[in-house]
Write an enzyme that holds these catalytic residues in place. Structure first.
Site, mmCIF file in Angstrom:
data_model
loop_
_atom_site.group_PDB
_atom_site.id
_atom_site.type_symbol
_atom_site.label_atom_id
_atom_site.label_comp_id
_atom_site.label_asym_id
_atom_site.label_seq_id
_atom_site.Cartn_x
_atom_site.Cartn_y
_atom_site.Cartn_z
ATOM 1 N N LYS A 93 0.810 -1.224 0.000
ATOM 2 C CA LYS A 93 0.000 0.000 0.000
ATOM 3 C C LYS A 93 0.846 1.278 0.000
ATOM 4 O O LYS A 93 0.474 2.255 -0.645
ATOM 5 C CB LYS A 93 -0.977 -0.007 1.168
ATOM 6 N N GLU A 140 -3.301 7.566 6.975
ATOM 7 C CA GLU A 140 -3.887 8.505 6.018
ATOM 8 C C GLU A 140 -5.165 9.075 6.604
ATOM 9 O O GLU A 140 -5.678 8.590 7.614
ATOM 10 C CB GLU A 140 -4.141 7.824 4.662
ATOM 11 N N ASN A 170 -15.000 -3.337 7.209
ATOM 12 C CA ASN A 170 -14.173 -3.085 6.028
ATOM 13 C C ASN A 170 -14.119 -4.260 5.058
ATOM 14 O O ASN A 170 -13.234 -4.332 4.210
ATOM 15 C CB ASN A 170 -12.743 -2.674 6.422
ATOM 16 N N GLU A 221 -8.888 0.497 -6.608
ATOM 17 C CA GLU A 221 -9.918 0.847 -5.632
ATOM 18 C C GLU A 221 -9.808 2.324 -5.224
ATOM 19 O O GLU A 221 -8.713 2.830 -4.996
ATOM 20 C CB GLU A 221 -9.781 -0.026 -4.373
ATOM 21 N N GLU A 235 -5.999 1.499 -3.166
ATOM 22 C CA GLU A 235 -5.009 0.459 -3.432
ATOM 23 C C GLU A 235 -5.354 -0.169 -4.763
ATOM 24 O O GLU A 235 -6.445 0.028 -5.293
ATOM 25 C CB GLU A 235 -5.044 -0.614 -2.333
ATOM 26 N N ASN A 289 -5.602 -3.952 -6.510
ATOM 27 C CA ASN A 289 -5.558 -5.401 -6.322
ATOM 28 C C ASN A 289 -5.139 -6.030 -7.640
ATOM 29 O O ASN A 289 -5.842 -5.922 -8.640
ATOM 30 C CB ASN A 289 -6.916 -5.930 -5.868
ATOM 31 N N PHE A 341 -23.432 -11.649 13.651
ATOM 32 C CA PHE A 341 -22.670 -12.102 12.493
ATOM 33 C C PHE A 341 -21.484 -12.972 12.884
ATOM 34 O O PHE A 341 -20.461 -12.978 12.213
ATOM 35 C CB PHE A 341 -22.183 -10.907 11.652
HETATM 36 P P1 ADP Z 1 -11.976 -8.211 -2.748
HETATM 37 O O1 ADP Z 1 -11.885 -6.736 -2.894
HETATM 38 O O2 ADP Z 1 -11.796 -8.994 -4.009
HETATM 39 O O3 ADP Z 1 -13.095 -8.650 -1.895
HETATM 40 P P2 ADP Z 1 -10.369 -8.742 -0.484
HETATM 41 O O4 ADP Z 1 -9.315 -7.756 -0.144
HETATM 42 O O5 ADP Z 1 -11.575 -8.808 0.379
HETATM 43 O O6 ADP Z 1 -10.687 -8.505 -1.978
HETATM 44 O O7 ADP Z 1 -9.704 -10.161 -0.561
HETATM 45 C C1 ADP Z 1 -10.144 -11.224 -1.388
HETATM 46 C C2 ADP Z 1 -9.702 -12.522 -0.814
HETATM 47 O O8 ADP Z 1 -8.311 -12.551 -0.643
HETATM 48 C C3 ADP Z 1 -10.288 -12.754 0.547
HETATM 49 O O9 ADP Z 1 -10.531 -14.127 0.674
HETATM 50 C C4 ADP Z 1 -9.202 -12.280 1.490
HETATM 51 O O10 ADP Z 1 -9.316 -12.943 2.724
HETATM 52 C C5 ADP Z 1 -7.965 -12.658 0.718
HETATM 53 N N1 ADP Z 1 -6.849 -11.729 0.913
HETATM 54 C C6 ADP Z 1 -6.673 -10.526 0.340
HETATM 55 N N2 ADP Z 1 -5.508 -9.985 0.681
HETATM 56 C C7 ADP Z 1 -4.915 -10.853 1.513
HETATM 57 C C8 ADP Z 1 -3.672 -10.866 2.210
HETATM 58 N N3 ADP Z 1 -2.792 -9.872 2.125
HETATM 59 N N4 ADP Z 1 -3.400 -11.915 2.983
HETATM 60 C C9 ADP Z 1 -4.265 -12.939 3.067
HETATM 61 N N5 ADP Z 1 -5.441 -12.987 2.429
HETATM 62 C C10 ADP Z 1 -5.774 -11.970 1.665
HETATM 63 P P1 ADP Z 2 -7.986 -4.066 2.058
HETATM 64 O O1 ADP Z 2 -6.644 -4.359 1.481
HETATM 65 O O2 ADP Z 2 -8.216 -4.732 3.342
HETATM 66 O O3 ADP Z 2 -9.067 -4.249 1.039
HETATM 67 P P2 ADP Z 2 -8.393 -1.181 1.711
HETATM 68 O O4 ADP Z 2 -7.331 -0.163 1.789
HETATM 69 O O5 ADP Z 2 -8.905 -1.497 0.360
HETATM 70 O O6 ADP Z 2 -7.893 -2.508 2.424
HETATM 71 O O7 ADP Z 2 -9.571 -0.733 2.664
HETATM 72 C C1 ADP Z 2 -10.669 -1.560 2.931
HETATM 73 C C2 ADP Z 2 -11.908 -0.717 3.200
HETATM 74 O O8 ADP Z 2 -11.675 0.183 4.296
HETATM 75 C C3 ADP Z 2 -12.323 0.181 2.059
HETATM 76 O O9 ADP Z 2 -13.164 -0.481 1.151
HETATM 77 C C4 ADP Z 2 -13.023 1.326 2.767
HETATM 78 O O10 ADP Z 2 -14.347 0.968 3.089
HETATM 79 C C5 ADP Z 2 -12.267 1.446 4.061
HETATM 80 N N1 ADP Z 2 -11.213 2.488 3.970
HETATM 81 C C6 ADP Z 2 -9.926 2.304 3.641
HETATM 82 N N2 ADP Z 2 -9.230 3.441 3.689
HETATM 83 C C7 ADP Z 2 -10.091 4.412 4.033
HETATM 84 C C8 ADP Z 2 -9.985 5.819 4.265
HETATM 85 N N3 ADP Z 2 -8.845 6.455 4.147
HETATM 86 N N4 ADP Z 2 -11.102 6.488 4.652
HETATM 87 C C9 ADP Z 2 -12.263 5.842 4.799
HETATM 88 N N5 ADP Z 2 -12.435 4.526 4.603
HETATM 89 C C10 ADP Z 2 -11.365 3.800 4.227
HETATM 90 MG MG MG Z 3 -9.301 -3.239 -0.675
#
Ligand code: ADP
Ligand code: ADP
Ligand code: MG
Length: 656
Positions: free
Chosen positions: A116, A200, A235, A275, A288, A290, A348
């Site tokens: 990130k 951030e 999240n 994203e 970020e 993906n 949940f």
């Molecule tokens: P999406 O935006 O596609 O839902 P997620 O960030 O929720 O992506 O992750 C998708 C899948 O990958 C989930 O099953 C999550 O648990 C797994 N995953 C994502 N990033 C990681 C990570 N850094 N380490 C382990 N599992 C991850």
């Molecule tokens: P991950 O790798 O777990 O998907 P992200 O950086 O994509 O992590 O963040 C996951 C979620 O957290 C986002 O979809 C958003 O809902 C929330 N989020 C992340 N960063 C911010 C931010 N700076 N302000 C508000 N919400 C955030």
């Molecule tokens: Mg994300």
């Protein structure tokens, strides 16, 4: 084109990839762990290779075992799916060294975007708008406080290597940073083996909007518009849709253009997702990227007609993208619901176990909508504690958002699952909820609309009629089989304690004489023992989930559930005179909220305990759940000890 592909994944995504490979005439190999030996993916693939014990760290995450399986089967390429090794640049490099094609982006792009902090730096340089904050590592808590105060509260503390909603915490005050920074750091170290943290600005009440990009090895990149994924819990995404109700053409073009620019800047050559968090005013900031197929890719496929798995395979094989940006159009609207093994009625909590019954809605055309269910399970399969607790991804498509949501509501009615907790009633509640339907959503939606959790909804008038009609029909069917002499046309229906007179008239007609109303129940599809009751009530098709109860029936329609009794006038009178049954008094007991393993019991008999004190710790789904005292009291008995496996509702501790 490849002739054989190995899928380094499991569950629904392995099945999803097999389907496209079959259509393309490519043979498939899946790898599987001990827990997945009898899985649907193993059954469907042309070949399957065992790679080790159930924990991912001993199977799906071991690159050596995957490479070995590729060599053993002669596969030419590996599709990693999502999670596991999908965003591991080391794995992609390793495959390249072995002469195996990785079906995903080149390792440099994974490296640049996989982290990130680095990806944010990169995005800023490429002219993409990023969330204001400190783009760099934070050394310690004092440094974190300094940065947080420079940015201004609220801020978000994030693990650079984070994913899947883990390693994220919001801080509203200095104290939150003092507590949160070490906590996120410890979580990051434990979950990702990498404790680099950054901070951030926390965008309040934002929306999550992401752009699907697609590139080839010839420098071409297009975007396939956006998905909105604002319906999240902790999240993590729960409901996604495409397109986003927030965006107008101008914002969509600007976001798409930035995403493509970023992808081009990293030489992106596969499917990926950029994203963003967006304000309600349509401002947006990069979060970020993906570098893999995204869980919610089906909604994009439904509105564009593009098979993203096929495109990934074609790019990996070196083919040029067969279409340009101008060839892509948004057609209609699609919604996806993640069906999870979790109990919405119990906060949940994860609720794993066997799918004693698993009967999803029929896929394909449903009136003017389309239903798709991406699953990797069958009836009798186990949702195990080792992996993601997702049961399936249900998607619907229609011409408009409203119709796609209606279709989702209907598809959820038809989804029958027994044996474990599942969130179908919750998802159905969202589909019927006015704010969701209006599209005025944010990532706070679930917290805002279900502040005390989910407890079902009060039946609407239509649902009360439906329950009365269904209960009468079931009761009369039972009678006609077992005691025809007791059959009659006049009944008293008692639904959640409210009584109504009902008269059965001809042709499925149901008269409510006190209300001067008649309803018509037709097209009944049900027989005793069947857990779903299908019918049409006054022209509205429905499915109800039904089961006989100690008295009457328990009937659920979407998020509304009730116990319904069908009585004769006389038995109704008697019934009213009976003292109401008292529920067992559980106020003096601490019950296990879910099945799990007792990690510790932290109290002993005779001990005085204050509200909020830890009574026990329970492990389920690899998560430690702390169970606290709900009121002050003295412990009378302790019924569990560390190491015990307990069922849901088992009494762990009793108070005097
Ligand atoms: P999406 O935006 O596609 O839902 P997620 O960030 O929720 O992506 O992750 C998708 C899948 O990958 C989930 O099953 C999550 O648990 C797994 N995953 C994502 N990033 C990681 C990570 N850094 N380490 C382990 N599992 C991850
Ligand atoms: P991950 O790798 O777990 O998907 P992200 O950086 O994509 O992590 O963040 C996951 C979620 O957290 C986002 O979809 C958003 O809902 C929330 N989020 C992340 N960063 C911010 C931010 N700076 N302000 C508000 N919400 C955030
Ligand atoms: Mg994300």
């Amino acid at each position: 084109m490849f002739s054989k592909i190995l899928i380094a994944n499991r569950g629904e995504i392995a099945v999803r990839i097999i389907k496209t490979c079959r259509r393309m005439g490519i043979a498939t190999v899946v790898v599987y762990s001990e827990a997945d030996a009898d899985s649907m993916a193993v059954e469907m693939a042309d070949e399957a290779v065992f790679i080790g014990a159930a924990p991912a760290s001993e199977s799906y995450l071991v690159a050596d075992k995957i490479v070995e399986a590729v060599k053993q089967t002669g596969a030419e390429a590996v599709h990693p799916g999502f999670g596991f090794l999908s965003e591991n640049a080391g794995f992609a490099k390793r495959l390249a060294k072995e002469g195996i094609v990785f079906i995903g982006p080149n390792p440099k792009a994974i490296e640049a975007m996989g982290d990130k902090i680095e990806s944010k730096k990169f995005a800023a340089k490429a002219g993409v708008s990023t969330v204001p904050g400190h783009v760099g590592e934070i050394d310690d808590t004092a440094h974190a406080i300094k940065i947080a105060e420079q940015i201004g509260y609220p801020v978000m503390i994030k693990a650079s290597a984070g994913g899947g909603g883990k390693g994220i915490r919001v801080a509203w005050t200095r104290k939150d940073v003092e507590e949160g920074f070490p906590a996120v750091r410890a979580e990051a170290k434990a979950s990702f083996g990498d404790d680099r943290i950054f901070i951030e600005k926390f965008i309040e009440s934002p929306r999550h909007v992401e752009i699907q990009v697609l590139g080839d090895k010839h420098g071409n990149v297009v975007h396939l518009f956006e998905r909105e994924c604002s319906i999240q819990r902790r999240n993590q995404k729960v409901i996604e849709e495409a397109p986003s109700p927030l965006l107008d053409k101008k914002t969509r073009d600007a976001m798409g253009e930035q995403a493509v620019r970023l992808a081009q800047a990293v030489g992106y050559d596969s499917a990926g997702t950029v994203e963003f968090v967006a304000g309600q005013d349509r401002s947006f900031f990069f979060l970020e990227m993906n570098t893999r197929l995204q869980v919610e890719h089906p909604v994009t496929e439904m509105i564009t007609g593009v098979d993203l798995v096929e495109q990934m395979i074609r790019s990996a094989a070196g083919e040029k993208l067969a279409f340009g940006q101008r060839d892509l159009k948004i057609n209609g609207w699609a919604v996806e619901s993640r069906i999870y093994a979790e109990d919405p009625y119990r906060g949940f909590l994860p609720s794993i176990g066997r799918l004693v019954r698993y009967d999803p809605p029929v896929e394909g055309e449903a009136g003017d909508a389309i239903v798709r269910n991406d699953a990797g399970v069958r009836e009798g399969d186990e949702i195990s504690m080792y992996y993601d607790p997702m049961i399936s991804k249900l998607s619907t498509w229609a011409k408009t958002r409203e119709k796609a949501i209606d279709a989702m509501g209907r598809a959820l009615e038809d989804f029958h699952i027994e044996g474990l907790g599942q969130n179908v009633p919750f998802l159905a509640a969202v589909m019927d909820q006015p704010r969701f339907r209006s599209g005025k959503i944010s990532t706070n939606y679930i917290k805002d609309e279900f502040p005390d959790g989910f407890h079902g909804v009060t039946p609407t008038e239509f649902q009360r009629d439906l329950m009365a009609a269904v209960a009468c029909a079931m009761h009369r069917t039972y009678l006609s089989r077992s005691a025809p002499e007791l059959q009659r046309n006049e009944w008293i229906v008692v639904e959640n304690g409210v009584r109504r007179m009902v008269e059965v008239v001809e042709d499925g007609g149901l008269l409510f004489p006190e209300e001067h109303r008649t309803l018509r129940l037709t097209h009944v599809d049900w027989r005793p023992g069947k857990p779903t009751f299908r019918g049409v009530l006054d022209g509205v098709p429905f499915t109800a989930q039904v089961k006989p109860a100690a008295e009457g029936f328990v009937i659920r329609h979407r998020a509304a559930q009730a116990q319904v009794l069908v009585l004769t006038e006389r038995s109704a009178e008697l019934h009213e005179k009976l003292p109401p049954k008292k529920a067992a008094d559980t106020s003096k007991m601490v019950l296990s909220p879910m099945p799990g393993l007792v990690v510790s019991v932290d109290v002993v008999a005779g001990q005085e305990v204050k509200t909020g004190e830890v009574v026990a710790v329970l492990e389920a789904m690899k998560m430690q759940n702390i169970i606290r005292a709900e009121h002050d009291g003295t412990v009378k008995a302790v019924n569990a000890k560390s190491g015990d496996s307990v069922a849901a509702d088992e009494v762990l501790v009793e108070f005097a």
